[in-house]
Design a protein around this motif. Structure first.
Motif, PDB file in Angstrom:
ATOM      1  N   ALA A  88      46.236  -6.495  28.846  1.00 39.51           N
ATOM      2  CA  ALA A  88      45.968  -5.328  28.003  1.00 39.51           C
ATOM      3  C   ALA A  88      45.898  -5.719  26.526  1.00 39.51           C
ATOM      4  O   ALA A  88      45.003  -5.269  25.792  1.00 39.51           O
ATOM      5  N   LEU A  89      46.819  -6.558  26.072  1.00 41.27           N
ATOM      6  CA  LEU A  89      46.801  -6.997  24.681  1.00 41.27           C
ATOM      7  C   LEU A  89      45.567  -7.848  24.390  1.00 41.27           C
ATOM      8  O   LEU A  89      44.978  -7.768  23.305  1.00 41.27           O
ATOM      9  N   PHE A  90      45.181  -8.664  25.365  1.00 42.85           N
ATOM     10  CA  PHE A  90      43.967  -9.469  25.225  1.00 42.85           C
ATOM     11  C   PHE A  90      42.760  -8.570  24.993  1.00 42.85           C
ATOM     12  O   PHE A  90      41.930  -8.820  24.113  1.00 42.85           O
ATOM     13  N   VAL A  91      42.672  -7.488  25.770  1.00 43.86           N
ATOM     14  CA  VAL A  91      41.562  -6.547  25.633  1.00 43.86           C
ATOM     15  C   VAL A  91      41.565  -5.902  24.249  1.00 43.86           C
ATOM     16  O   VAL A  91      40.523  -5.771  23.601  1.00 43.86           O
ATOM     17  N   LEU A  92      42.738  -5.505  23.750  1.00 48.97           N
ATOM     18  CA  LEU A  92      42.827  -4.877  22.436  1.00 48.97           C
ATOM     19  C   LEU A  92      42.416  -5.849  21.328  1.00 48.97           C
ATOM     20  O   LEU A  92      41.731  -5.459  20.369  1.00 48.97           O
TER      21      LEU A  92
END
Length: 470
Positions: A88-92
């Motif tokens: 999720a953090l990678f996507v953000l």
């Protein structure tokens, strides 16, 4: 009209939360059970021991567990292990990175220039890109890292006269057919073969056949669809939102005769190198989401300096870009919550035990096809290829010995099942995340891909049957 059409089918959030509720209900119906587990030195993981399944005390999942599941899907504080928070953090961070790049105008001007030069030849981008993604899938199990490419490829496809479904299909089907026909993929073939007690090179010929023929089928299917949409945009699966998608993915599109400035040219070089470095890091250096995210953050800073966007401009662009993909990050955590409920309710091993019992006593051809069907079912519950390999192969592979089937065929059945299910399963962050980025609703994706799934299943079952008869 668009809202009326979209309201007929639930959003991804509703579908995923509904699955969490359904799995919680199953914990009140399906008996709780577990296999004993031992440490496998080769895999470095605990694997189930055949013949040790036993009933355990039920752990029924209630309302509080259902509400906690999406939270634990991001990070389970009891296990101390990261679940979906890294993805999720990678996507953000990718969203922030793209926001900064878009603020410089380099991407849109570059797309306009590329489309001018490729006029009449755009269709050939499809097999080239699908071949590259398939190579990533078959060699190192390219999956979560594909999320970085959607915002890059979808605008190109839309600018070329196709639609967002074409862009999603290039990535999801390209990498997906590579995983389905894995050859040296360490997260599927190697782990499964080790767990089955055989060298990963056994069965390689059959897997190569599935890979090559499957890639040809998928590529032809996407090219046929893309040509059909370009000829008549009303044939698009997402025709009702084509204008909205153009506005979203092609913000401030440059004119065909627009010129790239020197700084924009340098930005595009840095942009391309970022993806090249990511592929290198994942395939040869063992990078995962944390290092990939730091790469994109560093590149965003470099691009911000080159583009002279300023401190406030950089911050605003980065936050705005991350905001565009916030929904994708939320979907990833909710999807992981489904597995959290199953594991907490102790029904995963019960489903595995039922599957093992159901394949006993069949002939070779029937056995391997039933095995494929069971692995398809298990893949819906355990979308991780490595997770399913560790879970199922120690139990399912030895059953092949009693049916006169080589264990390498069981490995092939497993990875083919994983590959085909992970093109559609709503429990996979790769699927729901990719569709969310591409603004393709789940029902529209199923409508697009179901004929292809039937064709691929026929190919797989025919190959497995021939392998069992050999």
């Amino acid at each position: 009209m668009v809202n009326a059409i979209q309201s007929k089918f639930p959003t991804a959030y509703t579908i995923l939360f509904g699955l969490i509720v359904f799995m919680a209900a199953l914990t009140w119906i399906v008996p709780a059970g577990q296999f004993d587990r031992v440490q496998n030195e080769a895999l470095g993981k605990d694997v189930p021991v055949p013949g040790t399944y036993q009933l355990v005390d039920a752990n029924h999942q209630g309302i509080s567990d259902i509400l906690m599941a999406p939270i634990q899907g991001f990070y389970d504080p009891d296990s101390g292990m990261a679940n979906a928070i890294d993805v999720a953090l990678f996507v953000l961070v990718i969203g922030g990175f793209l926001g900064v790049v878009n603020s410089t105008g380099a991407i849109n001007t570059g797309i306009a220039r590329a489309m001018t030069r490729m006029k009449g030849k755009e269709i050939w981008m499809i097999p080239i890109m699908m071949a590259l993604f398939a190579a990533g899938g078959t060699t190192y199990g390219m999956a979560e890292e594909t999320l970085a490419f959607y915002i890059l490829i979808i605008p190109i496809m839309i600018a070329a006269g196709y639609d967002s479904v074409t862009g999603v299909a290039i990535i999801m089907l390209g990498a997906g057919i590579g995983v389905l026909g894995s050859t040296i993929n360490p997260f599927a073939t190697t782990i499964a073969s080790n767990a089955a007690g055989i060298p990963f090179t056994e069965g390689m010929t059959l897997r190569l056949v599935i890979l090559v023929v499957g890639w040809l089928i998928c590529t032809a299917y996407v090219m046929w669809y893309a040509h059909r949409v370009r000829k008549d945009p009303s044939k698009s699966i997402v025709a009702a939102q084509n204008e909205s998608n153009k506005e979203f993915f092609l913000k401030q599109v440059a004119a065909d005769d627009a010129r790239l400035t020197k700084s924009q040219s340098v930005i595009l070089v840095v942009f391309s190198l970022t993806f090249a470095v990511m592929v290198w890091g994942v395939s040869s250096q063992g990078w995962w989401m944390g290092k990939m995210a730091s790469l994109f953050l560093g590149s965003a800073l470099v691009i911000g300096v080159i583009g002279r966007v300023g401190e406030k401009g950089f911050s605003d662009a980065f936050v705005e870009g991350a905001r565009d993909l916030l929904g994708v990050a939320l979907i990833i955590g909710i999807a992981r919550g489904i597995v959290v409920v199953m594991d907490a309710g102790h029904i995963t091993d019960t489903i595995l035990n039922w599957s093992a019992e159901s394949v006993k006593g069949y002939s070779a051809v029937v056995f391997i096809n039933v095995m494929y069907g069971i692995e398809v079912l298990l893949s819906f519950f355990v979308p991780s290829t490595s997770g399913l390999a560790v879970l199922s192969m120690p139990i399912m592979a030895p059953l092949a010995d009693f049916s006169g089937v080589g264990r390498e065929l069981v490995v092939t059945a497993y990875q083919s099942a994983c590959g085909i299910v992970n093109l559609i399963t709503p429990t996979s962050a790769v699927v729901v995340g990719g569709l969310a980025i591409g603004r393709v609703s789940y029902d529209k994706w199923i409508r697009f891909v179901w004929p292809l799934l039937i064709i691929l299943s026929i190919l797989i079952m025919a190959a497995l049957s021939l392998g069992a008869m050999a």
